[in-house]
Design a protein around this motif. Structure first.
Motif, mmCIF file in Angstrom:
data_model
loop_
_atom_site.group_PDB
_atom_site.id
_atom_site.type_symbol
_atom_site.label_atom_id
_atom_site.label_comp_id
_atom_site.label_asym_id
_atom_site.label_seq_id
_atom_site.Cartn_x
_atom_site.Cartn_y
_atom_site.Cartn_z
ATOM 1 N N UNK A 51 0.885 -1.179 -0.137
ATOM 2 C CA UNK A 51 -0.007 0.087 -0.238
ATOM 3 C C UNK A 51 0.749 1.216 0.110
ATOM 4 N N UNK A 52 1.944 1.239 0.653
ATOM 5 C CA UNK A 52 2.826 2.338 0.946
ATOM 6 C C UNK A 52 3.480 2.688 -0.437
ATOM 7 N N UNK A 53 3.838 1.495 -1.096
ATOM 8 C CA UNK A 53 4.447 1.711 -2.407
ATOM 9 C C UNK A 53 3.588 2.318 -3.515
ATOM 10 N N UNK A 54 2.399 1.999 -3.410
ATOM 11 C CA UNK A 54 1.519 2.277 -4.288
ATOM 12 C C UNK A 54 1.116 3.909 -4.028
ATOM 13 N N UNK A 56 -1.639 10.235 4.052
ATOM 14 C CA UNK A 56 -2.118 8.679 3.879
ATOM 15 C C UNK A 56 -0.670 8.209 3.991
ATOM 16 N N UNK A 57 0.458 8.634 3.460
ATOM 17 C CA UNK A 57 1.557 7.804 3.557
ATOM 18 C C UNK A 57 1.981 7.763 4.792
ATOM 19 N N UNK A 58 2.214 8.936 5.414
ATOM 20 C CA UNK A 58 2.562 9.124 6.982
ATOM 21 C C UNK A 58 1.815 8.104 7.994
ATOM 22 N N UNK A 59 0.513 8.015 7.635
ATOM 23 C CA UNK A 59 -0.426 6.940 8.433
ATOM 24 C C UNK A 59 0.186 5.562 8.151
ATOM 25 N N UNK A 88 3.401 4.547 7.202
ATOM 26 C CA UNK A 88 4.460 4.400 7.913
ATOM 27 C C UNK A 88 4.361 4.328 9.303
ATOM 28 N N UNK A 89 3.683 4.767 9.863
ATOM 29 C CA UNK A 89 3.492 4.850 11.280
ATOM 30 C C UNK A 89 3.054 3.420 11.645
ATOM 31 N N UNK A 90 1.959 2.996 10.856
ATOM 32 C CA UNK A 90 1.564 1.439 11.009
ATOM 33 C C UNK A 90 2.321 0.482 10.657
ATOM 34 N N UNK A 91 3.375 0.715 10.053
ATOM 35 C CA UNK A 91 4.414 -0.085 9.561
ATOM 36 C C UNK A 91 5.281 -0.321 10.759
#
Length: 103
Positions: free
Chosen positions: A48-51, A71-74, A76-79
């Motif tokens: 999802x992050x890559x997309x 959305x990307x920062x959210x 990354x935090x989840x990862x």
């Protein structure tokens, strides 16, 4: 897994020291299933992050970019907060002389 539960039910009359191996195997299988689920979750988050990063490169409007960045920062935090798989304990350290590796 079901066969182990049946074995555990049959072992109620057996002393606890003999039951320990059955229960240990059940716990090991349970942990391996949880590790598999967490690996799948982590892989989907990374995809999802890559997309999202690809979409950010293609986005030209500022409002779309701001939304994608949040959305990307959210993601990354989840990862970062995702559970790490448990590692099997070993009595020898990976770089120790007892591990059997020659220099």
């Amino acid at each position: 897994m079901n066969s182990l539960k049946k074995d555990a039910r049959r072992l109620k009359s057996v002393p606890p020291e003999y039951r320990a191996s059955v229960y240990a195997k059940m716990e090991q299988e349970k942990r391996s299933q949880q590790d598999a689920k967490s690996r799948e979750l982590l892989a989907s988050l990374r995809a999802t992050l890559k997309g999202l990063k690809e979409e950010l490169r293609k986005a030209c409007m500022e409002c779309a970019q701001v939304d994608l960045i949040s959305k990307i920062s959210a993601c990354e935090k989840a990862i970062k907060k995702s559970p790490k798989p448990t590692r099997k304990w070993s009595p020898t350290l990976p770089g120790s002389f007892e591990s059997g590796q020659k220099r």
